[in-house]
Scaffold this motif. Structure first.
Motif, PDB file in Angstrom:
ATOM      1  N   ARG A   1       0.831  -1.205   0.000  1.00  0.00           N
ATOM      2  CA  ARG A   1       0.000   0.000   0.000  1.00  0.00           C
ATOM      3  C   ARG A   1       0.865   1.254   0.000  1.00  0.00           C
ATOM      4  NH1 ARG A   1      -2.065   3.345   3.923  1.00  0.00           N
ATOM      5  NH2 ARG A   1      -4.188   4.146   3.622  1.00  0.00           N
ATOM      6  N   GLY A   2       1.952   1.227   0.762  1.00  0.00           N
ATOM      7  CA  GLY A   2       2.845   2.375   0.771  1.00  0.00           C
ATOM      8  C   GLY A   2       3.567   2.568  -0.548  1.00  0.00           C
ATOM      9  N   VAL A   3       3.973   1.466  -1.184  1.00  0.00           N
ATOM     10  CA  VAL A   3       4.694   1.562  -2.448  1.00  0.00           C
ATOM     11  C   VAL A   3       3.822   2.173  -3.536  1.00  0.00           C
ATOM     12  CG1 VAL A   3       5.704   0.188  -4.321  1.00  0.00           C
ATOM     13  CG2 VAL A   3       6.318  -0.300  -1.949  1.00  0.00           C
ATOM     14  N   PHE A   4       2.569   1.728  -3.633  1.00  0.00           N
ATOM     15  CA  PHE A   4       1.700   2.200  -4.699  1.00  0.00           C
ATOM     16  C   PHE A   4       0.902   3.440  -4.305  1.00  0.00           C
ATOM     17  CE2 PHE A   4       2.456  -2.211  -5.816  1.00  0.00           C
ATOM     18  CZ  PHE A   4       2.715  -2.111  -7.177  1.00  0.00           C
ATOM     19  N   GLY A   5       1.019   3.867  -3.050  1.00  0.00           N
ATOM     20  CA  GLY A   5       0.296   5.051  -2.622  1.00  0.00           C
ATOM     21  C   GLY A   5       1.148   6.292  -2.487  1.00  0.00           C
ATOM     22  N   ARG A   6       2.451   6.137  -2.322  1.00  0.00           N
ATOM     23  CA  ARG A   6       3.338   7.284  -2.130  1.00  0.00           C
ATOM     24  C   ARG A   6       3.915   7.724  -3.470  1.00  0.00           C
ATOM     25  NH1 ARG A   6       5.176   8.514   3.121  1.00  0.00           N
ATOM     26  NH2 ARG A   6       6.708   9.837   2.112  1.00  0.00           N
ATOM     27  N   ARG A   7       4.232   8.999  -3.549  1.00  0.00           N
ATOM     28  CA  ARG A   7       4.966   9.534  -4.694  1.00  0.00           C
ATOM     29  C   ARG A   7       6.340  10.005  -4.274  1.00  0.00           C
ATOM     30  NH1 ARG A   7       2.216  10.278  -9.272  1.00  0.00           N
ATOM     31  NH2 ARG A   7       3.769  11.774 -10.002  1.00  0.00           N
TER      32      ARG A   7
ATOM     33  N   ILE B   1      11.677   4.004   0.283  1.00  0.00           N
ATOM     34  CA  ILE B   1      11.750   3.485   1.652  1.00  0.00           C
ATOM     35  C   ILE B   1      10.832   2.282   1.817  1.00  0.00           C
ATOM     36  CG2 ILE B   1      11.496   4.045   4.086  1.00  0.00           C
ATOM     37  CD1 ILE B   1      12.115   6.961   3.384  1.00  0.00           C
ATOM     38  N   PRO B   2       9.517   2.391   1.557  1.00  0.00           N
ATOM     39  CA  PRO B   2       8.700   1.172   1.632  1.00  0.00           C
ATOM     40  C   PRO B   2       9.052   0.161   0.548  1.00  0.00           C
ATOM     41  CG  PRO B   2       7.382   3.007   0.823  1.00  0.00           C
ATOM     42  CD  PRO B   2       8.688   3.583   1.276  1.00  0.00           C
ATOM     43  N   LEU B   3       9.495   0.624  -0.631  1.00  0.00           N
ATOM     44  CA  LEU B   3       9.855  -0.315  -1.695  1.00  0.00           C
ATOM     45  C   LEU B   3      11.101  -1.104  -1.328  1.00  0.00           C
ATOM     46  CD1 LEU B   3       9.460  -1.530  -4.453  1.00  0.00           C
ATOM     47  CD2 LEU B   3      10.582   0.477  -5.461  1.00  0.00           C
ATOM     48  N   GLY B   4      12.107  -0.425  -0.756  1.00  0.00           N
ATOM     49  CA  GLY B   4      13.296  -1.145  -0.309  1.00  0.00           C
ATOM     50  C   GLY B   4      12.973  -2.143   0.783  1.00  0.00           C
ATOM     51  N   ALA B   5      12.091  -1.758   1.704  1.00  0.00           N
ATOM     52  CA  ALA B   5      11.695  -2.688   2.758  1.00  0.00           C
ATOM     53  C   ALA B   5      10.934  -3.878   2.180  1.00  0.00           C
ATOM     54  CB  ALA B   5      10.835  -1.963   3.797  1.00  0.00           C
ATOM     55  N   ALA B   6      10.015  -3.631   1.234  1.00  0.00           N
ATOM     56  CA  ALA B   6       9.240  -4.723   0.651  1.00  0.00           C
ATOM     57  C   ALA B   6      10.124  -5.666  -0.154  1.00  0.00           C
ATOM     58  CB  ALA B   6       8.133  -4.155  -0.232  1.00  0.00           C
ATOM     59  N   ALA B   7      11.059  -5.124  -0.940  1.00  0.00           N
ATOM     60  CA  ALA B   7      11.916  -5.969  -1.771  1.00  0.00           C
ATOM     61  C   ALA B   7      12.841  -6.828  -0.916  1.00  0.00           C
ATOM     62  CB  ALA B   7      12.727  -5.100  -2.734  1.00  0.00           C
TER      63      ALA B   7
ATOM     64  N   ALA C   1      11.033   0.911   9.453  1.00  0.00           N
ATOM     65  CA  ALA C   1      11.023   2.227   8.815  1.00  0.00           C
ATOM     66  C   ALA C   1      10.121   2.232   7.585  1.00  0.00           C
ATOM     67  CB  ALA C   1      12.447   2.622   8.426  1.00  0.00           C
ATOM     68  N   GLY C   2      10.141   1.140   6.808  1.00  0.00           N
ATOM     69  CA  GLY C   2       9.258   1.068   5.650  1.00  0.00           C
ATOM     70  C   GLY C   2       7.792   1.069   6.040  1.00  0.00           C
ATOM     71  N   LEU C   3       7.453   0.351   7.104  1.00  0.00           N
ATOM     72  CA  LEU C   3       6.073   0.374   7.593  1.00  0.00           C
ATOM     73  C   LEU C   3       5.669   1.768   8.050  1.00  0.00           C
ATOM     74  CD1 LEU C   3       6.028  -2.954   9.650  1.00  0.00           C
ATOM     75  CD2 LEU C   3       4.750  -2.502   7.551  1.00  0.00           C
ATOM     76  N   ALA C   4       6.564   2.439   8.764  1.00  0.00           N
ATOM     77  CA  ALA C   4       6.246   3.781   9.259  1.00  0.00           C
ATOM     78  C   ALA C   4       6.029   4.761   8.120  1.00  0.00           C
ATOM     79  CB  ALA C   4       7.369   4.268  10.181  1.00  0.00           C
ATOM     80  N   GLN C   5       6.765   4.596   7.009  1.00  0.00           N
ATOM     81  CA  GLN C   5       6.644   5.512   5.884  1.00  0.00           C
ATOM     82  C   GLN C   5       5.608   5.061   4.861  1.00  0.00           C
ATOM     83  OE1 GLN C   5       8.054   8.564   5.378  1.00  0.00           O
ATOM     84  NE2 GLN C   5       8.661   8.322   7.517  1.00  0.00           N
TER      85      GLN C   5
END
Length: 501
Positions: free
Chosen positions: A408-414, A419-425, A455-459
């Motif tokens: 949700r953070g990856v596809f919702g943030r611009r 940060i969330p993408l690095g955490a997810a990957a 940090a990825g969850l927080a962002q």
């Protein structure tokens, strides 16, 4: 060097009570891989102490309602571990049955022996260190990473320290391949392991750092391109306009991590790391790809580049694929034996940290008699055999929830999407690799990246969403006072400039 590292001046450092927590988190994330992967009890206890102090100083000013819900969910996991730990350590468990091995031993010896719900008394207490360190790391990652600048600094700390460990690993392998730091290297003499003991963990660590470096490079390059959307016909011209000295340091760090990763000769580590790099790159460029064919062209290009790197730098990895296939037969037999342990101990397992002693009676005759199986080579299976299926399912649900929030953070943030993408990957890489090995059971790997997960969850939540949740009665569905048309247009233009990246 001034342009590719985060700008740091004395004016940035204003004292606040959040600085000790951030400093502790950065120190632990950078230093945890150093002492042989932090696999001994003394190292784990030290990191638990440091992270515990960091949580005591953890900043709460930037925490918003979604972050509090995350911490509440982690509290449920802690409560589950506490209940299972009580059952396995107590002389009078509430619901857990006693292990029959204690009655058998008492009958054979002819002396009374106090029973236990675990096959080893008190071992669960000593095995709690690594899970506790991971929990403290993700909690501190959430509280510190709620501030976007500190979350970005954590990303840089992990990337730079990973490149430094990769450089050491390659240099030590070329100079003295029989040593790890100040100890003799007793295994994997033909592979780079860095400061880790196991080459598979080293491959996952270097691959995870390479994923972060790729995202940092892509973000830097994307910011320098003039168009709002990439014009692929002019891409080579735009890339040539970037001064080499401003991008070469990052490319050098990425190359060092890739070299170290391939020199580990780990099949699963290299393969899954390349997969994570391809996925992270395609997701980052999703807004610049054509709606239908762009994603397939990007995936095909990524696979072609990965195969080229595998042939260019990973010749020994390819030879291991050719000679040994995708998985060892003995490892599959070990998984079958672990499933039998779970079937016989479904509710509370055999006890945390007891796999090495629980496995021999279930050891398959198809496994070589050489060596001791001190790990199941599958973290989910070993977790279920140690603590039982209910707690294992609870942890699995927590991982699913984490992936949902990060997606949700990856596809919702611009802005700050890396940060969330690095955490997810890296979470995808570590989880898939741990299904085949024990990467997440090595604190030197798990502590830095659990901090990054936090940090990825927080962002993954924007401040706008938090304001809607905290306003009395919410603001959804309510009318706003009319604004002049010129003011609305000016606001839209300023918002577009701010949220472009």
């Amino acid at each position: 060097m001034r342009l590719w590292l985060p700008t740091i001046t004395w004016s940035n450092f204003r004292w606040s009570w959040s600085l000790p927590a951030a400093f502790i988190l950065f120190f632990v994330a950078a230093a945890a891989p150093f002492p042989f992967g932090s696999t001994n009890d003394l190292s784990i206890a030290f990191w638990c102490l440091c992270l515990g102090l960091g949580v005591m100083f953890a900043p709460t000013r930037d925490l918003r309602p979604p972050h509090l819900w995350l911490l509440a969910g982690i509290g449920v996991i802690v409560a589950g571990y506490a209940f299972v730990l009580h059952e396995q350590l107590s002389d009078h468990p509430w619901v857990a049955p006693f292990q029959p091995i204690w009655k058998q031993a008492s009958d054979l010896l002819g002396v009374p022996i106090a029973p236990s719900a675990a096959i080893l008394k008190n071992e669960a207490f000593f095995a709690l260190g690594a899970p506790l360190a991971n929990i403290l790391a993700i909690v501190l990652g959430i509280t510190v990473g709620a501030d976007r600048m500190r979350a970005r600094r954590l990303l840089w700390v992990i990337a730079i320290s990973g490149a430094a460990y990769a450089l050491y690993g390659v240099a030590s392998f070329l100079i003295e391949p029989t040593m790890i730091l100040w100890r003799d290297k007793t295994a994997y003499l033909g592979s780079v392991t860095g400061t880790f003991i196991n080459r598979n963990t080293a491959a996952a660590y270097f691959g995870s750092c390479a994923v972060i470096w790729i995202l940092l490079i892509l973000e830097d390059v994307r910011r320098r391109l003039p168009e709002h959307h990439i014009e692929w016909r002019r891409l080579s011209f735009d890339l040539r306009a970037i001064p080499p000295r401003e991008i070469l340091p990052q490319l050098s760090c990425l190359l060092i991590c890739l070299m170290a990763m391939f020199m580990t000769t780990s099949r699963a580590g290299v393969g899954l790391s390349l997969l994570a790099m391809i996925v992270a790159t395609c997701v980052f460029l999703k807004r610049d790809l054509r709606p239908r064919t762009g994603i397939w062209i990007s995936l095909g290009s990524g696979v072609a580049v990965a195969l080229g790197l595998l042939q260019l730098l990973g010749g020994r990895v390819s030879s291991r694929f050719d000679s040994q296939g995708l998985a060892d037969e003995g490892r599959m037999e070990g998984w079958k034996s672990t499933l039998q342990i779970i079937a016989d101990n479904p509710w509370f397992g055999t006890g945390m940290g007891s796999f090495q002693w629980a496995f021999p009676p279930y050891r398959s005759p198809n496994i070589s008699i050489r060596g001791v199986w001190d790990a199941a080579h599958s973290t989910p299976l070993e977790l279920a055999s140690d603590v039982g299926i209910p707690l294992g399912l609870l942890v699995a649900l927590a991982w699913i929830a984490m992936f949902v929030i990060l997606t949700r953070g990856v596809f919702g943030r611009r802005r700050d999407v890396i940060i969330p993408l690095g955490a997810a990957a890296t979470a995808m890489l570590s989880l898939l690799h741990s299904c085949l090995d024990f990467t997440l059971q090595v604190p030197g790997y798990s502590i830095p990246f659990f901090a990054l997960f936090g940090a990825g969850l927080a962002q993954s939540f924007s401040r706008r969403e938090s304001r809607v949740m905290t306003e009395p009665g919410g603001t959804r569905g309510k009318s706003r006072p009319p604004q002049p048309q010129a003011q609305r247009r000016a606001g839209c233009r300023s918002l577009t400039k701010v949220s472009r990246f």
